[in-house]
Design an enzyme around this catalytic site. Structure first.
Site, PDB file in Angstrom:
ATOM      1  N   GLY A 177       0.953  -1.245  -0.150  1.00 11.98           N
ATOM      2  CA  GLY A 177       0.132  -0.057  -0.078  1.00 11.98           C
ATOM      3  C   GLY A 177       0.919   1.335   0.036  1.00 11.98           C
ATOM      4  N   GLY A 209      -0.983   6.610   4.265  1.00 10.42           N
ATOM      5  CA  GLY A 209      -1.919   7.492   4.496  1.00 10.42           C
ATOM      6  C   GLY A 209      -3.108   7.153   3.560  1.00 10.42           C
TER       7      GLY A 209
END
Length: 516
Positions: free
Chosen positions: A198, A201
């Site tokens: 990923g 944030g």
């Protein structure tokens, strides 16, 4: 002790070769065109630093650790952040959650206020965030970002990976019980996908809602990590988020949510009446009560944040506590059961896995002030810990002047400090019509009035979130009072009527997840 625990947690992360942020998309796919238009590239000095996502026209949600290096702009409306037609918007200011210390210790959430509004056009959309936790183990969700690919090179194109929600107890065990509270585990465990694939944030998206924020992972073996990836649970910060979104400034206080014009006017008038009366919209004191007898009220729970006791609560199942919805404003992390004395050294706090606040709750004083806390484990019942029954029907069947009790660890006199020992006081049920007349316009429905009127006892002598107990049944939850004259308040004290929320409570108890 708190500092020592933080040190131990970070030491374990270091020992495990843990990186305390995530920056890769591996074994994911290029995001389809015209999808995930809420995604934002958070940049510092023209370079991509973190992911983020639009939750309103001028606010981006991201991780608190993305504040270093200080971001100065965001890129919106394009899945390729090196495209010639990208739109850059300056960041006006950032709001980091007040209790955040460092990545890995929790509270890893931050709002970025943009210098201008972004219109909802084809290329740019906002994504909704949840009011309460509403996902299940093994549920398929998505995470996306512009992080590294399998070849260890940052991607210019947005990439997305599918991940599954992981059981919180399994996750804690895999992390050697070092995880902070208020997090979600998904992917990165027994799989080649996760936010080790990923981007810090970025959002964890389940059923079209952003439920989590990419926080940290174990990065010693990124293709096949041996511990789940960790996200900040957005639902646990809903009260904090509401304030800056409404008032356009960083703040800690909870504000009234959006409502229709007439509803807002009614609320405005009611809260002004409260202000004129010197009303505080929460109960926090036990005055003219007595120390609770030993081996009594074993259902009582101290709801605590990182600083200590904040609210009362009561055990209704071995792993479920009922308290007031406004108690979420203090960011509770665990509960203490089985003792009347909070300073006992042998207490064993139980972490809060998640909380379910009644969906229509907006602010204390407006009603619907009820919340369930799901504990991380079942607490064994014994002579120190018991559960208390709830009403059996949608009518509490209370009578005027019926004698009941309320208890808590609140103050013993106005403006005095909290007490260490549980205290209890008897109160009488007041006529609902009389109570409504005394409080005036804007008084919420589905409440019970007891004590605090023509008496020196009540939950002005109680403790927010604690139970109103009548005939051995928890019929109410301490909600709000008038504190201008705490020893002899001239309006009744107000409790949430539990009987009006039984269906909602039973659905959560049955399904083990928050429901609307």
């Amino acid at each position: 002790m708190f500092i020592l625990k933080k040190f131990q947690h970070l030491l374990v992360l270091t020992f495990l070769c843990q990186t305390v942020h995530a920056s890769h998309i591996i074994n994911g796919d290029k995001a389809p065109v015209n999808s995930m238009q809420y995604m934002v590239s958070v940049q510092s000095n023209g370079r991509h630093a973190c992911g983020g996502f639009l939750i309103s026209e001028d606010f981006v949600l991201t991780a608190a650790h993305c504040n270093i290096p200080k971001p100065n702009l965001v890129v919106v409306g394009n899945q390729n952040i090196r495209s010639s037609n990208i739109r850059k918007i300056n960041i006006q200011y950032s709001c980091v959650f007040p209790d955040y210390q460092n990545v890995g210790s929790g509270d890893d959430i931050m709002l970025l206020k943009l210098s201008e509004k972004v219109s909802n056009v084809n290329a740019v959309k906002t994504i909704p965030i949840p009011n309460f936790r509403n996902f299940t183990e093994n549920q398929r969700c998505m995470v996306a970002g512009w992080g590294k690919t399998e070849s260890n090179i940052y991607s210019n194109d947005l990439r997305v990976a599918e991940v599954k929600i992981i059981n919180s107890q399994v996750c804690q065990k895999a992390w050697d019980n070092t995880l902070p509270p208020n997090v979600i585990c998904a992917g990165g465990f027994g799989t080649t996908k996760g936010f080790c694939q990923g981007d810090s944030g970025g959002p964890l998206v389940c059923d079209g809602k952003a439920v989590g924020i990419v926080s940290f992972n174990r990065n010693s073996n990124c293709s096949y990590p041996n511990a789940p990836n960790i996200y900040t649970d957005i639902s646990m910060y809903h009260s904090w988020l509401r304030c800056p979104l409404k008032d356009k400034k960083c703040c800690c206080a909870t504000q009234v949510g959006s409502a229709g014009i007439m509803d807002c006017l009614s609320t405005f008038l009611f809260f002004n009446v409260l202000a004129c009366l010197g009303q505080t919209v929460q109960g926090s004191d036990i005055i003219h009560g007595e120390k609770a007898p030993a081996n009594s009220m074993q259902y009582m729970v101290s709801v605590q944040n990182k600083q200590g006791h904040t609210c009362g609560g009561f055990l209704v199942r071995q792993d479920i506590v009922v308290t007031a919805a406004h108690c979420a404003d203090d960011a509770p992390v665990h509960v203490v059961l089985g003792t009347h004395k909070l300073s006992k050294r042998n207490m064993s706090p139980v972490n809060i896995e998640y909380f379910c606040r009644f969906p229509n709750y907006t602010a204390v004083g407006r009603g619907d002030d009820i919340m369930l806390l799901k504990l991380s484990r079942k607490f064994p019942l014994n002579n120190r810990v018991k559960i208390i029954p709830l009403p059996s029907s949608s009518n509490a069947n209370l009578k005027d002047d019926q004698n009941c009790s309320v208890a808590g660890w609140g103050k013993t006199e106005t403006n005095h400090v909290m007490v260490d020992d549980l205290r209890v006081v008897n109160v009488s049920i007041l006529n609902p019509q009389l109570c409504r007349e005394k409080w005036g316009a804007g008084f919420p429905p589905n409440v019970i009035c007891a004590g605090g009127y023509n008496t020196d006892k009540g939950f002005c002598q109680g403790d927010s979130g604690g139970p109103l107990v009548c005939n051995g049944v928890a019929v109410g939850v301490v909600s709000f009072n008038k504190l201008n004259n705490c020893n002899y308040p001239d309006v009744p004290n107000v409790y949430t009527d539990i009987s009006k929320y039984l269906q909602w409570i039973n659905n959560i108890v049955k399904t083990n997840k928050c429901v609307s």
